[in-house]
Motif scaffolding. Structure first.
Motif, PDB file in Angstrom:
ATOM      1  N   THR A  97      51.817  17.126  16.321  1.00  0.00           N
ATOM      2  CA  THR A  97      51.053  15.932  15.547  1.00  0.00           C
ATOM      3  C   THR A  97      49.209  16.645  15.985  1.00  0.00           C
ATOM      4  OG1 THR A  97      51.751  15.029  18.091  1.00  0.00           O
ATOM      5  CG2 THR A  97      52.859  14.079  16.385  1.00  0.00           C
ATOM      6  N   LYS A  98      49.563  16.918  17.520  1.00  0.00           N
ATOM      7  CA  LYS A  98      48.148  16.867  17.491  1.00  0.00           C
ATOM      8  C   LYS A  98      47.029  18.337  16.279  1.00  0.00           C
ATOM      9  CE  LYS A  98      46.768  14.385  20.905  1.00  0.00           C
ATOM     10  NZ  LYS A  98      46.934  13.211  20.850  1.00  0.00           N
ATOM     11  N   ALA A  99      47.885  19.886  16.288  1.00  0.00           N
ATOM     12  CA  ALA A  99      47.736  20.418  15.515  1.00  0.00           C
ATOM     13  C   ALA A  99      47.191  19.941  13.798  1.00  0.00           C
ATOM     14  CB  ALA A  99      48.991  21.650  15.494  1.00  0.00           C
ATOM     15  N   ALA A 100      47.984  18.601  13.403  1.00  0.00           N
ATOM     16  CA  ALA A 100      48.101  18.715  12.279  1.00  0.00           C
ATOM     17  C   ALA A 100      46.994  17.745  11.961  1.00  0.00           C
ATOM     18  CB  ALA A 100      48.847  17.348  12.185  1.00  0.00           C
ATOM     19  N   PRO A 128      40.928  18.536  24.489  1.00  0.00           N
ATOM     20  CA  PRO A 128      41.100  18.465  26.375  1.00  0.00           C
ATOM     21  C   PRO A 128      42.358  20.010  26.630  1.00  0.00           C
ATOM     22  CG  PRO A 128      41.575  16.307  25.814  1.00  0.00           C
ATOM     23  CD  PRO A 128      41.583  17.196  24.258  1.00  0.00           C
ATOM     24  N   GLY A 129      42.006  20.553  27.543  1.00  0.00           N
ATOM     25  CA  GLY A 129      42.822  21.301  27.930  1.00  0.00           C
ATOM     26  C   GLY A 129      43.802  19.714  29.288  1.00  0.00           C
ATOM     27  N   ALA A 174      48.579  22.432  21.445  1.00  0.00           N
ATOM     28  CA  ALA A 174      48.654  22.981  19.509  1.00  0.00           C
ATOM     29  C   ALA A 174      48.588  24.288  19.709  1.00  0.00           C
ATOM     30  CB  ALA A 174      47.374  21.933  18.442  1.00  0.00           C
ATOM     31  N   LEU A 175      46.976  24.318  20.832  1.00  0.00           N
ATOM     32  CA  LEU A 175      47.216  25.840  20.795  1.00  0.00           C
ATOM     33  C   LEU A 175      48.088  27.180  21.883  1.00  0.00           C
ATOM     34  CD1 LEU A 175      43.123  25.422  21.272  1.00  0.00           C
ATOM     35  CD2 LEU A 175      44.275  25.869  18.757  1.00  0.00           C
ATOM     36  N   GLY A 191      38.932  24.482  30.842  1.00  0.00           N
ATOM     37  CA  GLY A 191      38.346  25.072  31.531  1.00  0.00           C
ATOM     38  C   GLY A 191      38.760  26.516  31.548  1.00  0.00           C
ATOM     39  N   GLY A 192      39.073  26.733  29.719  1.00  0.00           N
ATOM     40  CA  GLY A 192      39.156  28.560  29.371  1.00  0.00           C
ATOM     41  C   GLY A 192      40.215  28.593  29.243  1.00  0.00           C
ATOM     42  N   ALA A 193      41.348  27.587  29.152  1.00  0.00           N
ATOM     43  CA  ALA A 193      42.598  27.862  29.502  1.00  0.00           C
ATOM     44  C   ALA A 193      43.787  28.413  28.105  1.00  0.00           C
ATOM     45  CB  ALA A 193      43.535  26.535  29.726  1.00  0.00           C
ATOM     46  N   THR A 194      43.017  28.184  26.469  1.00  0.00           N
ATOM     47  CA  THR A 194      42.971  29.037  25.699  1.00  0.00           C
ATOM     48  C   THR A 194      41.910  29.722  25.669  1.00  0.00           C
ATOM     49  OG1 THR A 194      41.604  27.097  24.321  1.00  0.00           O
ATOM     50  CG2 THR A 194      43.856  26.536  25.165  1.00  0.00           C
TER      51      THR A 194
END
Length: 250
Positions: free
Chosen positions: A153-156, A180-181, A140-141, A245-248
Motif C-alpha cells: 500500500t505504501k508503494a502504491a 519516513p523510516g 516500501a523500499l 536516517g539513511g536506512a534505505t
C-alpha cells in the motif's frame, strides 16, 4: 511570521505520532489545521495539544460519508484548503500464508482507498499553489517480512504521488510523497509488539538501527512536511522525500 500564515491545512490520522507532530508544527507556523482521527477521546486530546488553531473532525479516512462530512465542514468554515496531508494509515503483521482477509481489508481500505478519496474529495477546495503530501514508508523500499500488504500500500502511495503530480500540474497543485523510516510512534510500538520472537525478523531489531544510530522522532518528519507544505518547495512536485536516517540509502 510563520511559514504557513493564513493557510488552511488538513492532517488525517492526527491523533498521535507523525500526524500529530505535523499538525502541531503547522499550527505553530500559523496555519489553521483540521485534524482527524477515528477515536474521539484520542482526537480531543490531540487537538488540545495542537492548540487554538486546531479543529478536530472525528472520522475514518476509509469511510466516504465521513470524508464528505469533513470537507463540508472545511468548506463552510474556511472555504478553501491549502495543504492536505494524507497521513492516516495502519499496518498489520501478516507473512504470506497467514494473511487474513480482515487484515487485508483493513490495511488496504485505510492506507490505499483512504488516501485516494481523501485527496479526490479535497480537489474542489484546493487553489493554485496548494500542496498535497502523501505519507509513504521506507517499508516500501526494503524487504520487511510480515509487512507485505502494508508495504504494498505504501508503494502504491508513492506511485499515486507521481501520477497525481502530473494530473494536477496544470492547476498549480503540487503532490509529493513523504517517506519516513523507523520513527518512534505509538503505532510503531504496537506493530513491534505484534511481531513474533521465534526467529522471524523482529521489527524492534530492524527498526532501531539506522546509519545515524537511532530511530527518528515525529518532529523530524514534521519538519520535512513543513518544507513540502510551504513556499520553500514551490518547484518540488512528484518527488519522494526520505526521512529515514539513511536506512534505505546507506
Amino acid at each position: 511570521m510563520g511559514h504557513l500564515d493564513n493557510k488552511t491545512a488538513l492532517v488525517t490520522g492526527a491523533s498521535s505520532g507523525i500526524g500529530l507532530a505535523i499538525a502541531r508544527r503547522f499550527a505553530a507556523e500559523g496555519a489553521t489545521v483540521y485534524v482527524t482521527g477515528r477515536r474521539k477521546a484520542e482526537l480531543d486530546a490531540a487537538v488540545a495539544k495542537v492548540g487554538a488553531r486546531g479543529i478536530a473532525v472525528q472520522g475514518d479516512a476509509s469511510n466516504l460519508d465521513d470524508l464528505d462530512r469533513l470537507y463540508a465542514e472545511i468548506s463552510e468554515r474556511s472555504g478553501r484548503l491549502d495543504v492536505v496531508v494524507a497521513n492516516a494509515g495502519v499496518g498489520d503483521y501478516g507473512p504470506l500464508g497467514a494473511i487474513t482477509e480482515e487484515e487485508y481489508e483493513r490495511t488496504t481500505s485505510i492506507n490505499f482507498k483512504g488516501t485516494i478519496f481523501t485527496v479526490q474529495k479535497a480537489l474542489p477546495l484546493l487553489p493554485s499553489g496548494a500542496s498535497v503530501i502523501l505519507l509513504s514508508s521506507s517499508a516500501a523500499l526494503r524487504a520487511a517480512p510480515g509487512l507485505g500488504v502494508y508495504a504494498a500500500t505504501k508503494a502504491a502511495i508513492r506511485s499515486l504521488a507521481r501520477t497525481w503530480a502530473a494530473e494536477l500540474a496544470d492547476r498549480g497543485i503540487r503532490v509529493n510523497a513523504l517517506t519516513p523510516g523507523p520513527v518512534e510512534t505509538p503505532g510503531g510500538d504496537e506493530l513491534r509488539a505484534a511481531f513474533p520472537h521465534d526467529g522471524h525478523p523482529d521489527v524492534a531489531e530492524s527498526a532501531a538501527p539506522t546509519p545515524l544510530g537511532r530511530p527518528g522522532r515525529p518532529e523530524e518528519v514534521a519538519a520535512t512536511a513543513l518544507y513540502l507544505a510551504g513556499d520553500q518547495s514551490t518547484f518540488t512536485t512528484g518527488a519522494e522525500l526520505l526521512v529515514d536516517g539513511g536506512a534505505t540509502q546507506l
